[in-house]
Motif scaffolding. Structure first.
Motif: not given
Length: 286
Positions: A253-257
């Motif tokens: 989630x932190x990487x791809x949103x």
């Protein structure tokens, strides 16, 4: 009053499996989105079929053939929907590209080297774990073709710590029973616990209509079955899955949103193989 739940359960079966469901009639986006609540139940049904099939295959064929036949049956029953997501996910996250490009790669239907390597390791690990569970339990004599009439004299026992594991029941049958259910509970957790990364997509309907009550209901159902078949160890297994996917979902989630439908499928496959490996570890201490 039961028309809607029955329709939504059959919608879940039709989308996540190849099992016949009959004519579905009229249904809307809300019915499809809310069918997600039945995903753990769909997993339990798949587990019953796999567990039963393992008994038949074990009687008819040598044990070395058991893992590939079970995996082939599992792939047929699910249509490979989760395995496809697993492959797309690893094509994307192993590409070492920017988030926007990773999402594009995951949407691409073409197969890359990373997905082939990842799915090969996944299936080999699953097959090895299935064989290890069969070998650990060895089918008791009463299950052989010449002694099937003795099956009615068989009485399993149950322990608080390990449930049916190590109590005269084949550990492979037990694990196959609840492995698909636990893998699909992972999907429910990831959908309800993390944002969706795309503005559109079929999986977006699940995110639109899911809420915390769906996760609570799914968790209670899975915990009840896990406790029944694996005792306290089953709850420990679920807690370990939750910890792993809380970390993995947060990292993606932190990487791809957010997460995608492919990542949900990958979570199911990874959850299943982790449960198989954890069951093998449990047997070393019984």
């Amino acid at each position: 009053m039961l028309v809607r739940p029955w329709l939504r359960f059959r919608l879940a079966l039709s989308f996540f499996t190849r099992l016949p469901v009959g004519a579905l009639g009229e249904s809307g986006d809300e019915d499809f989105g809310r069918s997600f609540v039945y995903l753990p139940l769909v997993g339990l049904l798949l587990g019953l079929l796999l567990s039963g099939a393992s008994l038949i295959i074990s009687v008819l064929f040598p044990p070395i053939i058991l893992p590939p036949l079970l995996l082939a049956l599992h792939l047929y029953l699910t249509g490979g929907i989760h395995l496809d997501g697993f492959m797309d996910t690893f094509d994307g996250i192993f590409s070492a590209r920017k988030p926007e490009r990773v999402l594009e790669i995951m949407r691409d239907s073409r197969v890359g080297a990373h997905s082939v390597l990842a799915v090969t390791v996944l299936l080999m690990t699953k097959a090895a774990a299935i064989y290890a569970l069969w070998e650990w339990g060895h089918l008791p004599d009463q299950w052989q073709v010449s002694g099937l009439n003795q099956i009615f004299d068989w009485r399993p026992t149950w322990k608080v710590i390990s449930g049916l594991y190590g109590q005269g029941v084949s550990p492979l049958w037990i694990t196959l029973l609840w492995m698909p259910m636990a893998g699909r509970w992972v999907v429910v957790y990831m959908v309800s616990g993390f944002p969706y990364a795309r503005s559109q997509g079929m999986a977006s309907l699940f995110n639109r209509y899911i809420d915390r009550s769906v996760l609570a209901a799914g968790t209670l159902f899975v915990a009840a079955v896990a406790g029944l078949v694996a005792g306290l160890a089953g709850w420990v297994f679920l807690a370990l899955l939750w910890l792993f996917f809380r970390w993995w979902g947060g990292k993606l989630t932190r990487f791809l949103g957010g997460l995608t439908g492919d990542i949900y499928g990958a979570g199911c496959e990874i959850g299943e193989v982790l449960l198989l490996l954890t069951a093998v570890l449990l047997l070393r201490f019984l």
